[in-house]
Design an enzyme around this catalytic site. Structure first.
Site, short mmCIF file in Angstrom:
data_model
loop_
_atom_site.label_atom_id
_atom_site.label_comp_id
_atom_site.label_asym_id
_atom_site.label_seq_id
_atom_site.Cartn_x
_atom_site.Cartn_y
_atom_site.Cartn_z
N GLU A 298 0.80 -1.22 0.00
CA GLU A 298 0.00 0.00 0.00
C GLU A 298 0.83 1.27 0.00
O GLU A 298 0.43 2.27 -0.56
CB GLU A 298 -0.92 0.01 1.23
CG GLU A 298 -2.19 -0.77 1.00
CD GLU A 298 -2.80 -1.25 2.29
OE1 GLU A 298 -2.18 -2.12 2.93
OE2 GLU A 298 -3.86 -0.75 2.66
N ASP B 295 -2.46 -4.65 3.57
CA ASP B 295 -2.69 -4.98 4.99
C ASP B 295 -3.70 -6.11 5.16
O ASP B 295 -4.51 -6.38 4.29
CB ASP B 295 -3.18 -3.75 5.74
CG ASP B 295 -2.14 -2.65 5.77
OD1 ASP B 295 -0.96 -2.97 5.55
OD2 ASP B 295 -2.52 -1.48 5.98
N ASP C 18 -6.26 -6.26 7.18
CA ASP C 18 -7.61 -5.94 7.64
C ASP C 18 -8.59 -5.83 6.46
O ASP C 18 -8.24 -6.07 5.32
CB ASP C 18 -7.58 -4.66 8.47
CG ASP C 18 -7.08 -3.46 7.67
OD1 ASP C 18 -6.74 -3.64 6.47
OD2 ASP C 18 -7.00 -2.36 8.22
N GLU D 41 -10.00 -3.26 4.93
CA GLU D 41 -9.68 -2.34 3.84
C GLU D 41 -8.53 -2.89 3.00
O GLU D 41 -8.53 -2.76 1.77
CB GLU D 41 -9.31 -0.95 4.39
CG GLU D 41 -10.43 -0.23 5.12
CD GLU D 41 -11.63 0.13 4.24
OE1 GLU D 41 -11.45 0.37 3.03
OE2 GLU D 41 -12.76 0.14 4.77
N TYR E 277 4.71 2.42 11.16
CA TYR E 277 3.57 3.11 10.57
C TYR E 277 2.74 3.87 11.61
O TYR E 277 2.50 3.37 12.71
CB TYR E 277 2.70 2.09 9.85
CG TYR E 277 1.78 2.73 8.87
CD1 TYR E 277 2.30 3.52 7.84
CD2 TYR E 277 0.41 2.58 8.97
CE1 TYR E 277 1.47 4.14 6.96
CE2 TYR E 277 -0.43 3.19 8.07
CZ TYR E 277 0.10 3.98 7.07
OH TYR E 277 -0.73 4.59 6.20
N ARG F 162 -0.42 5.13 11.35
CA ARG F 162 -1.89 5.00 11.43
C ARG F 162 -2.22 3.57 11.86
O ARG F 162 -2.26 2.65 11.05
CB ARG F 162 -2.51 5.32 10.07
CG ARG F 162 -2.39 6.80 9.71
CD ARG F 162 -3.20 7.18 8.50
NE ARG F 162 -2.46 6.94 7.27
CZ ARG F 162 -1.78 7.88 6.61
NH1 ARG F 162 -1.75 9.11 7.06
NH2 ARG F 162 -1.14 7.56 5.52
N HIS G 277 -1.49 -3.26 11.81
CA HIS G 277 -0.09 -2.86 12.00
C HIS G 277 0.33 -3.07 13.44
O HIS G 277 -0.48 -3.42 14.28
CB HIS G 277 0.10 -1.40 11.62
CG HIS G 277 -0.29 -1.10 10.22
ND1 HIS G 277 -1.53 -0.59 9.87
CD2 HIS G 277 0.37 -1.26 9.06
CE1 HIS G 277 -1.60 -0.45 8.57
NE2 HIS G 277 -0.46 -0.85 8.04
#
Length: 792
Positions: A20, A93, A95, A97, A296, A298, A341
């Site tokens: 990403e 990632d 998750d 999204e 990371y 976020r 993360h």
DNA sequence: CAGTGAGCGAGCTTCCGCTTGACTT
């Protein structure tokens, strides 16, 4: 060992890995070697259209996905590389999204399922990545569907509620699952504050002299006294009483460190300790991440990788010794956390200091200390309480002392607090006393104290509340706060406090005395406060859409999304269930015809004209209206309008205050033969003189400003204008060196040119030097001229 | 940049979550 990677060394780019973020791509490319090309998708590559609803309700809620214009070039590059590669590894990632990003990539790049593999890794280390490559899986379509449900639900809510607001309240407003709840929190808090009634009570503090005649012991009465009468009664007893030590007790206390940072806790601590706004923190953290200093930024996870745990242990043992180390694993309790993360931590914990700006250094230091402290031993304290008897009364005084026996993690880091009253009351060591010791009273003071109203939200405390409710995600906290301010639902406001008297009753040398003191209360700086628009919109949505505004709405739909992810529910069924209830209310609400506008309030009648006076949200914000609009009678006089002033609210403005607004614009007087007019415009209160506009500062009002004051403002403005100009050139009247918002610049024939930082004294630039700067700037793509509205 | 607003109407505005640039007069 990994023979797989050593094959095909001569064929370049057998493998394409897509992640990403470009920073992540750069890091893992190093681990994977020449056979792997790593590219970044820069987040989502497809989405619903931005300007259209893009969901086909008739066709089982089929979403229409498009590649946004600014992603088209990237997608075609990815497509070309994917075509060349033997295997495409989708490594977004883990998750919801992230899974959707991989799915969109597979769809948009038309990837061959046979040659496409989905991998995830939880930390960016060589082992973790190699392990991921050895254990690929397929795209989890259920997880993707959960994301589609989330996306479609948000679009339905946002794009069906917002137009109702345009119609009923004001154009260009917005509503949504997250932002509307954020506004609700702030509106309700403000109303709680206004409804709050402070309760008074007296806090009694005594100072005693110990038997040695020297040492002092400060103690507080164990309860507060409600009334003055109670205080006098008690102090009169104390006047003649003897005081003795009743009991001494000590008990050990432990304090544990806070978990490592998530996005939300980082935003809170950076606000408390460094004074950064939420978006400032994120920008600085982004730079630290891109420079490779931190993981990371976020994330909602408090988890540390084994590698990080090991490094932290080593660092603590080396610097502080074994006693200070304690292994801890933290688990995330936040609702709806997705843990794609790690927690936010330094990439290399040994890295004590980094390069960069002062802001970056301070934020890095905060992150590093928090991470280290999270793996350190508890702090150990000892709390001693001495109870003191009062003869002739059953009340007791208590003296409390705390001693730090072992500092543990506090050696490194202490978490900040939002509670402004809790100002680190350091109760130090208590002097030695024995039970039954007699104490002599030095003095006793009863101070009237008041219960505290609820605090207004700061950006960071709002983020904390949203996170507690499971509303919003780490990537959206900062943008959400921006949005509700952009819509003018809330603003960061300063509130002036009010003076409040309080009573102090003292007993000194067997004499009672009473004094009245004054304190400022209720003052606030830079706190989130609702505007009239925010309150009207909130009340409207609460009336018609209480389910969407419910604090548990997100948590409830998250349960459905989880069921979808576990293949226990079809995503379109979940959406249908919602839509069948939601949409009829939308239709019904849009059809409601009201005589008055939403939020409109009639204040009364203007005694001079007999016309009614209203306040409401107008096209440009809160406005007062004199006279009703006569729809049928075309010859009837039109109503008059006047904007409310800053600080006034349609909730509580009085008829008298509203009528005053119609006195504007008002002629203040004459200066230098030209009239001075005061009014309120688009940008607030102003005076106009000689066709020039000057803002009126906060401490003055256009209703009351005098000619003298206005002339002062005019003189001030002229002085400032003169200062703005650094230099003019006699030879070239079109050129001027000015001092602007972004520093000194050259203005020349309608364009502006930045002066390079290498120029130390812009004031002393010669015409030749300035021309050179202009010519050099001309070579680069020309700086755009500011688009100015043309006056016709 | 600035005294805006009920005459009419077309066309526009809007969500949440992933991610960085390209802008900086």
């Amino acid at each position: 060992m990994h023979s797989f990677f050593n094959r095909n060394i001569k064929n370049m780019q057998k493998n394409l890995v897509i992640v990403e973020s470009p920073a992540k791509a750069k890091t893992i490319e190093k681990f994977l070697g020449k056979d792997f090309k790593v590219m970044s998708s820069y987040g989502h590559i497809r989405d619903l259209k931005t300007k259209e609803f893009s969901i086909d309700i008739e066709n089982n809620y089929k979403p229409e996905y498009v590649i946004p214009d600014d992603k088209k070039k990237l997608v075609s590059e990815l497509k070309a590389e994917a075509k060349k590669a033997e295997t495409v590894w989708l490594a977004s990632d883990e998750d919801r999204e992230g899974e959707a990003i991989s799915w969109h990539l597979a769809e948009a790049l038309k990837l061959d399922p046979e040659r496409t593999k989905r991998i995830v890794f939880h930390e960016i280390t060589k082992n973790a990545i190699l392990h991921a490559v050895e254990t690929p899986r397929n795209i989890d379509i259920n997880l993707v569907n959960a994301q589609q449900a989330r996306r479609v639900l948000d679009r339905i809510v946002g794009f069906q509620l917002s137009p109702i607001l345009w119609k009923k309240v004001k154009p260009a407003l917005s509503a949504g699952r997250v932002q509307s709840v954020a506004v609700r929190l702030i509106v309700e808090r403000e109303r709680d504050i206004h409804a709050f009634v402070a309760e008074a009570s007296f806090r009694v503090i005594a100072e005693f002299i110990l038997p040695d005649g020297l040492a002092l012991l400060k103690a507080e009465l164990h309860k507060r006294l409600k009334t003055k009468e109670e205080v006098y009664a008690f102090l009169r007893i104390c006047e003649k009483a003897t005081f003795s030590v009743d009991d001494i007790s000590t008990k050990p206390l432990k304090k544990s460190p806070a978990p490592p940072f998530t996005t939300s806790t980082l935003q809170q601590e950076a606000a408390r300790k460094l004074g950064y706004s939420v978006s400032q923190t994120m920008m600085i953290a982004q730079r630290l991440y891109e420079s490779g200093f931190i993981t990371y930024m976020r994330t909602d996870s408090v988890n540390l990788s084994d590698l990080a745990l090991g490094a932290a242990k080593e660092a603590i043992l080396k610097t502080y010794g074994e006693r200070y180390y304690r292994f801890r694993r933290y688990s995330t309790k936040t609702k709806g956390a997705q843990e794609a993360h790690e927690a936010i931590r330094p990439t290399y914990i040994d890295n004590e200091a980094i390069g960069g700006t002062a802001q970056e250094k301070r934020l890095y230091e905060l992150i590093r200390k928090r991470t280290i402290a999270s793996q350190m031993a508890d702090a150990e304290l000892e709390r001693t309480t001495i109870l003191i008897n009062v003869s002739g009364s059953k009340e007791k005084f208590a003296a409390v002392g705390e001693v730090l026996v072992f500092d543990g993690f506090l050696q490194v880091y202490r978490e900040g607090t939002d509670d402004e009253n809790e100002k680190e009351q350091e109760n130090g060591l208590l002097p030695p006393v024995n039970v039954n010791d007699l104490l002599k009273l030095k003095d006793m003071v009863a101070t009237e104290r008041f219960t505290q109203r609820p605090p207004r939200y700061t950006e960071a405390s709002l983020v904390r509340r949203l996170e507690e409710l499971g509303i919003g995600r780490p990537s959206t906290y900062a943008p959400t706060i921006q949005t509700i301010q952009n819509r003018e639902y809330v603003e960061k406001a300063d509130k002036e406090g009010a003076e409040r008297p309080y009573t102090v009753i003292a007993l000194v040398n067997h004499k009672l005395s009473e004094t009245e003191k004054r304190e400022i209360t209720g003052a606030d700086r830079n706190k989130l406060t609702p505007t009239d628009t925010g309150m009207v919109v909130n009340d409207f949505l609460m009336t018609y859409f209480p389910d969407v505004l419910d604090y548990n709405f997100t948590a409830n739909v998250e349960k459905e999304f989880d069921a979808i992810a576990e293949d226990q529910m079809e995503w379109t069924k979940a959406i249908d269930k919602f839509y069948k209830v939601f949409h009829p209310i939308v239709e019904k609400t849009a059809a409601v015809k009201t005589e008055h506008k939403v939020g409109e309030r009639e204040l009364g009648t203007d005694p001079e004209t007999g016309k009614p006076v209203f306040v409401k949200i107008g096209r440009f914000g809160p406005v007062a209206q004199l006279g009703a609009a006569k729809v049928d009678d075309k010859d009837a006089p039109k109503p008059q309008f006047a904007s409310l002033m800053k600080g006034q609210s349609i909730e509580n403005i009085t008829l008298k205050e509203a009528l005053k607004l119609f006195d504007l614009p008002r002629t203040v007087g004459e200066s230098e033969g030209k009239t001075v007019v005061a009014g309120i415009g688009r940008f607030g209160p102003f005076i106009r003189h000689d066709n020039k506009f000057i803002s009126i500062p906060k401490d003055k009002s256009p209703l009351t400003i005098t000619l003298d004051e206005a002339e002062g403002l005019i003189a001030e403005k002229r002085a400032k204008e003169a200062q703005r100009s650094f230099k003019k050139f006699d030879e070239e009247p079109d050129m001027e060196i000015l001092n602007g918002r972004f520093g000194p610049y050259i203005a020349y024939k309608g364009s502006n040119y930045k002066i390079p930082k290498t120029v130390k004294e812009p004031k002393e630039l010669t015409l030749e030097e300035a021309t050179k700067i202009i010519n050099e700037a001309g070579k680069k793509p020309a700086a755009k001229k500011q688009t100015k509205k043309k006056k016709s």
